[in-house]
Design an enzyme around this catalytic site. Structure first.
Site, PDB file in Angstrom:
ATOM      1  CB  THR A   1       7.146  -1.783  -6.957  1.00  0.00           C
ATOM      2  OG1 THR A   1       5.899  -2.185  -7.497  1.00  0.00           O
ATOM      3  CG2 THR A   1       7.424  -0.360  -7.448  1.00  0.00           C
ATOM      4  CG  ASP A   2       4.755  -5.594 -10.060  1.00  0.00           C
ATOM      5  OD1 ASP A   2       4.427  -4.597  -9.384  1.00  0.00           O
ATOM      6  OD2 ASP A   2       4.018  -6.599 -10.194  1.00  0.00           O
ATOM      7  CD  GLU A   3       2.028  -0.311  -8.549  1.00  0.00           C
ATOM      8  OE1 GLU A   3       1.891   0.890  -8.803  1.00  0.00           O
ATOM      9  OE2 GLU A   3       1.335  -0.912  -7.714  1.00  0.00           O
TER      10      GLU A   3
ATOM     11  CE1 TYR B   1       5.020   2.991  -4.195  1.00  0.00           C
ATOM     12  CE2 TYR B   1       4.050   1.738  -6.015  1.00  0.00           C
ATOM     13  CZ  TYR B   1       4.859   1.798  -4.892  1.00  0.00           C
ATOM     14  OH  TYR B   1       5.515   0.673  -4.461  1.00  0.00           O
TER      15      TYR B   1
ATOM     16  CE  LYS C   1       9.556   1.654  -4.509  1.00  0.00           C
ATOM     17  NZ  LYS C   1      10.226   1.551  -3.167  1.00  0.00           N
TER      18      LYS C   1
HETATM   19  P1  NAD Z   1       4.153   0.321   3.971  1.00  0.00           P
HETATM   20  O1  NAD Z   1       3.466   1.568   3.531  1.00  0.00           O
HETATM   21  O2  NAD Z   1       3.369  -0.728   4.677  1.00  0.00           O
HETATM   22  O3  NAD Z   1       5.378   0.705   4.910  1.00  0.00           O
HETATM   23  C1  NAD Z   1       6.238   1.784   4.644  1.00  0.00           C
HETATM   24  C2  NAD Z   1       7.051   2.053   5.911  1.00  0.00           C
HETATM   25  O4  NAD Z   1       7.965   3.108   5.606  1.00  0.00           O
HETATM   26  C3  NAD Z   1       6.205   2.541   7.101  1.00  0.00           C
HETATM   27  O5  NAD Z   1       6.596   1.879   8.269  1.00  0.00           O
HETATM   28  C4  NAD Z   1       6.512   4.028   7.179  1.00  0.00           C
HETATM   29  O6  NAD Z   1       6.422   4.551   8.498  1.00  0.00           O
HETATM   30  C5  NAD Z   1       7.949   4.063   6.669  1.00  0.00           C
HETATM   31  N1  NAD Z   1       8.335   5.365   6.124  1.00  0.00           N
HETATM   32  C6  NAD Z   1       7.627   6.143   5.255  1.00  0.00           C
HETATM   33  N2  NAD Z   1       8.286   7.286   5.001  1.00  0.00           N
HETATM   34  C7  NAD Z   1       9.466   7.215   5.699  1.00  0.00           C
HETATM   35  C8  NAD Z   1      10.581   8.074   5.833  1.00  0.00           C
HETATM   36  N3  NAD Z   1      10.625   9.262   5.191  1.00  0.00           N
HETATM   37  N4  NAD Z   1      11.613   7.697   6.615  1.00  0.00           N
HETATM   38  C9  NAD Z   1      11.574   6.504   7.285  1.00  0.00           C
HETATM   39  N5  NAD Z   1      10.518   5.660   7.213  1.00  0.00           N
HETATM   40  C10 NAD Z   1       9.482   6.006   6.424  1.00  0.00           C
HETATM   41  O7  NAD Z   1       4.852  -0.257   2.670  1.00  0.00           O
HETATM   42  P2  NAD Z   1       5.034  -1.776   2.203  1.00  0.00           P
HETATM   43  O8  NAD Z   1       3.831  -2.228   1.492  1.00  0.00           O
HETATM   44  O9  NAD Z   1       5.589  -2.564   3.334  1.00  0.00           O
HETATM   45  O10 NAD Z   1       6.180  -1.573   1.096  1.00  0.00           O
HETATM   46  C11 NAD Z   1       7.546  -1.577   1.487  1.00  0.00           C
HETATM   47  C12 NAD Z   1       8.402  -1.356   0.260  1.00  0.00           C
HETATM   48  O11 NAD Z   1       8.176  -2.398  -0.679  1.00  0.00           O
HETATM   49  C13 NAD Z   1       8.112  -0.057  -0.481  1.00  0.00           C
HETATM   50  O12 NAD Z   1       9.332   0.487  -0.909  1.00  0.00           O
HETATM   51  C14 NAD Z   1       7.263  -0.485  -1.648  1.00  0.00           C
HETATM   52  O13 NAD Z   1       7.438   0.392  -2.748  1.00  0.00           O
HETATM   53  C15 NAD Z   1       7.807  -1.850  -1.944  1.00  0.00           C
HETATM   54  N6  NAD Z   1       6.871  -2.829  -2.535  1.00  0.00           N
HETATM   55  C16 NAD Z   1       5.661  -3.054  -1.979  1.00  0.00           C
HETATM   56  C17 NAD Z   1       4.832  -4.035  -2.511  1.00  0.00           C
HETATM   57  C18 NAD Z   1       3.481  -4.340  -1.908  1.00  0.00           C
HETATM   58  O14 NAD Z   1       2.726  -5.115  -2.488  1.00  0.00           O
HETATM   59  N7  NAD Z   1       3.134  -3.810  -0.749  1.00  0.00           N
HETATM   60  C19 NAD Z   1       5.256  -4.777  -3.624  1.00  0.00           C
HETATM   61  C20 NAD Z   1       6.516  -4.504  -4.180  1.00  0.00           C
HETATM   62  C21 NAD Z   1       7.317  -3.539  -3.615  1.00  0.00           C
HETATM   63  O1  DAU Z   2       2.631  -4.352  -7.618  1.00  0.00           O
HETATM   64  C1  DAU Z   2       3.275  -3.934  -6.456  1.00  0.00           C
HETATM   65  C2  DAU Z   2       2.488  -2.816  -5.811  1.00  0.00           C
HETATM   66  O2  DAU Z   2       1.316  -3.390  -5.265  1.00  0.00           O
HETATM   67  C3  DAU Z   2       3.290  -2.084  -4.742  1.00  0.00           C
HETATM   68  O3  DAU Z   2       4.384  -1.446  -5.358  1.00  0.00           O
HETATM   69  C4  DAU Z   2       2.418  -1.054  -4.015  1.00  0.00           C
HETATM   70  O4  DAU Z   2       3.139  -0.462  -2.947  1.00  0.00           O
HETATM   71  C5  DAU Z   2       1.215  -1.784  -3.452  1.00  0.00           C
HETATM   72  O5  DAU Z   2       0.349  -0.864  -2.801  1.00  0.00           O
HETATM   73  C6  DAU Z   2       0.461  -2.524  -4.564  1.00  0.00           C
HETATM   74  O6  DAU Z   2      -0.161  -1.579  -5.484  1.00  0.00           O
HETATM   75  P1  DAU Z   2      -1.636  -1.831  -6.052  1.00  0.00           P
HETATM   76  O7  DAU Z   2      -2.182  -0.542  -6.503  1.00  0.00           O
HETATM   77  O8  DAU Z   2      -1.642  -2.965  -7.008  1.00  0.00           O
HETATM   78  O9  DAU Z   2      -2.358  -2.345  -4.680  1.00  0.00           O
HETATM   79  P2  DAU Z   2      -3.772  -2.011  -4.021  1.00  0.00           P
HETATM   80  O10 DAU Z   2      -3.949  -2.964  -2.881  1.00  0.00           O
HETATM   81  O11 DAU Z   2      -3.945  -0.560  -3.749  1.00  0.00           O
HETATM   82  O12 DAU Z   2      -4.786  -2.408  -5.171  1.00  0.00           O
HETATM   83  C7  DAU Z   2      -4.785  -3.711  -5.740  1.00  0.00           C
HETATM   84  C8  DAU Z   2      -5.826  -3.727  -6.852  1.00  0.00           C
HETATM   85  O13 DAU Z   2      -7.124  -3.606  -6.257  1.00  0.00           O
HETATM   86  C9  DAU Z   2      -5.721  -2.551  -7.813  1.00  0.00           C
HETATM   87  O14 DAU Z   2      -6.070  -2.991  -9.095  1.00  0.00           O
HETATM   88  C10 DAU Z   2      -6.756  -1.544  -7.300  1.00  0.00           C
HETATM   89  C11 DAU Z   2      -7.827  -2.447  -6.719  1.00  0.00           C
HETATM   90  N1  DAU Z   2      -8.568  -1.900  -5.555  1.00  0.00           N
HETATM   91  C12 DAU Z   2      -7.866  -1.420  -4.516  1.00  0.00           C
HETATM   92  C13 DAU Z   2      -8.506  -0.914  -3.399  1.00  0.00           C
HETATM   93  C14 DAU Z   2      -7.718  -0.351  -2.236  1.00  0.00           C
HETATM   94  C15 DAU Z   2      -9.949  -1.958  -5.545  1.00  0.00           C
HETATM   95  O15 DAU Z   2     -10.602  -2.416  -6.510  1.00  0.00           O
HETATM   96  N2  DAU Z   2     -10.596  -1.461  -4.453  1.00  0.00           N
HETATM   97  C16 DAU Z   2      -9.938  -0.921  -3.376  1.00  0.00           C
HETATM   98  O16 DAU Z   2     -10.602  -0.459  -2.416  1.00  0.00           O
END
Ligand code: NAD
Ligand code: DAU
Length: 340
Positions: free
Chosen positions: A125-127, A153, A157
C-alpha cells in the site's frame, strides 16, 4: 500455471480472482482465505462453479496448514492480498495486524522457499510512505520514498514489505511488491469511506466525516489495480517495487459531496466527527515507473469510476445489505457446511 491468491474473499482479492479466472481459463486459481469479518464468499458467486477456480479455507499465519497446502498444490505463483486492512481497527487492535500482515507474510515466504516458487507477489500500500503535506501538491510518493509509517496498519504492511525484500536479497526468492493508492469499486466492504457513505446516504443516515474533511486520498478503481498486478506478474522485474496510482486526488469532503450529489441527497447529512488519531493528511502516487516500464494505464478516472461504483451499489443492494445484517457470514456454512 497454478496461482494461490490469498485474501480472495475480500474486496481487491475478490476482484482479482474474478479477473484472473475469467481472463486465464487455462490457469488454476486457488483462493485461500480465512473468512474473517471482511471475507465474503458471496463475492465469489460469479466464479464459484468455474473449473479453474477453487476455494480453500485457512489462515496464512498457520504454518502447518500453509506448508501442507503448498506440499499438496505446489503453486507456481502466490499473490498475497490477505491482510487486516482497516486503519481504524488497527488503532483499537494492533496485534491482529502483526499476526496476519507480518507473520502471515513470513509464513507464506517460508513456504515459498521450502517448496520453490516462480513468483511471490506482495500486495502492499502507499500508506507505507506515510503522508504528504497538503500545501505541497508538487510532492508524490515514488518507489524510493523512504518508509515512514503512521498507523499500526501501515507499520505492519511496511514490516511485511521489508521481509519480502529481505527474502529476495538473502535467499534469492523471486518476489515483486506493488504499492497502490486507495481503491474503490464493486465488493468494497461498507466500513471503508466510499461504500460506507453510499450505503448510509441511501438510508438517509448521517455521514461521519473525520476532522475537517480536508484529508486527501488518491483514488483508483479496483479493476485498474487488478490489471496492474496482472501486468507485474507477467512482465514485472523480479526484486522490484511498483507504485500504482492514477492521479485522482480528492479531499474526503469532495468524495462525500460527489456521492450525495449522485444520489440526490442533501449535504445536511454530513456530520463532522472526532478525527482519526494520527490521521494521514495526503497520499499521492507517482506511477511513472509502472507506466513507462510495463505500459500500464488506468481505464477509469475518478468521475467515470465513482459513477460506475455508485451504480453497482444501487444494483447490488443484496450484497451489501447482507453484510450490514450479518447474513453474509452464513453463506460459507450453506456452501461448505456439508463438505467439511
Ligand atoms: P479486505 O479487508 O477487503 O480483505 C482482506 C481479506 O483477507 C479478507 O477476505 C479476509 O478474510 C482475508 N484474511 C484476513 N486475514 C487472513 C488470514 N490470516 N489468512 C487468510 N486470509 C485472511 O482488504 P482489501 O481492501 O481487499 O485489501 C487487500 C490487500 O490490498 C491488503 O493487503 C491491503 O493492505 C492492500 N491494499 C488495499 C488498498 C485499499 O484501498 N483497500 C489499497 C492498497 C493496498
Ligand atoms: O491508501 C491505501 C489504503 O487505503 C489501504 O492500504 C487501506 O487498506 C485502505 O483501508 C485505505 O485506507 P484509508 O484509511 O485511506 O481508507 P478509509 O476508507 O478508512 O478512509 C479514507 C479517508 O476517509 C481517510 O482519510 C479517513 C476518512 N474517513 C473514513 C471513514 C471510514 C472518514 O472521514 N469517515 C469515515 O467514516
Amino acid at each position: 500455471m497454478k496461482i494461490i491468491v490469498t485474501g480472495g474473499a475480500g474486496f481487491i482479492g475478490g476482484n482479482f480472482v474474478h479477473h484472473m479466472v475469467n481472463k486465464y481459463p487455462e490457469y488454476q486459481i486457488i483462493n485461500l482465505d480465512l473468512l474473517t469479518y471482511a471475507g465474503n464468499l458471496e463475492t465469489l458467486k460469479p466464479v464459484e462453479n468455474k473449473p479453474n477456480y477453487k476455494f480453500v479455507h485457512g489462515d496464512i499465519a498457520d504454518r502447518d496448514f500453509v506448508f501442507k497446502l503448498f506440499e499438496e498444490e505446489k503453486p507456481d505463483i502466490v499473490v498475497n492480498f490477505a491482510a487486516e486492512s482497516h486503519v481504524d481497527r488497527s488503532i483499537t487492535d494492533p496485534e491482529a495486524f502483526v499476526r496476519t500482515n507480518v507473520m502471515g507474510t513470513t509464513t507464506l515466504l517460508d513456504a515459498c522457499r521450502t517448496y520453490g516458487i516462480k513468483r511471490y507477489h506482495q500486495v502492499s500500500t502507499d500508506e507505507v510512505y506515510g503522508d504528504l503535506p497538503l500545501d505541497r501538491p508538487d510532492l508524490f510518493f515514488t518507489e524510493t520514498t523512504p518508509l515512514h509509517t503512521s498507523s499500526p496498519y501501515s507499520s505492519s504492511k511496511a514490516g511485511a514489505d521489508l521481509f519480502v525484500l529481505a527474502y529476495h536479497r538473502t535467499y534469492g526468492l523471486p518476489v515483486t511488491v506493488s504499492r497502490c493508492s486507495n481503491n474503490y469499486g464493486p465488493y468494497h466492504f461498507p466500513e471503508k469511506l466510499i461504500p460506507l457513505m453510499i450505503s448510509r446516504a441511501l438510508a438517509d443516515e448521517e455521514l461521519p466525516v473525520y476532522g475537517d474533511g480536508a484529508n486527501v486520498r488518491d483514488w483508483l478503481h479496483v479493476s485498474d489495480h487488478c490489471e496492474a498486478i496482472d501486468l507485474i506478474l507477467h512482465k514485472g522485474r523480479v526484486g522490484e517495487i511498483y507504485n500504482i496510482g492514477g492521479h485522482n486526488e480528492r479531499t474526503n469532503l469532495e468524495v462525500v459531496k460527489t456521492i450525495l450529489k449522485a444520489l440526490d441527497k442533501p449535504e445536511s447529512l454530513i456530520r463532522y466527527v472526532k478525527d482519526r488519531p494520527g490521521h494521514d493528511r495526503r497520499y499521492a502516487i507517482d506511477p511513472t515507473k509502472i507506466e513507462t516500464e510495463l505500459g500500464w494505464k488506468p481505464k477509469y478516472n475518478f468521475d467515470t469510476g465513482i459513477r460506475q461504483t455508485i451504480d453497482w451499489y444501487l444494483n447490488n443492494q443484496d450484497w451489501w445489505k447482507h453484510i450490514l445484517s450479518g447474513e453474509y457470514s452464513q453463506y460459507f456454512e450453506k456452501m461448505y457446511g456439508d463438505r467439511l
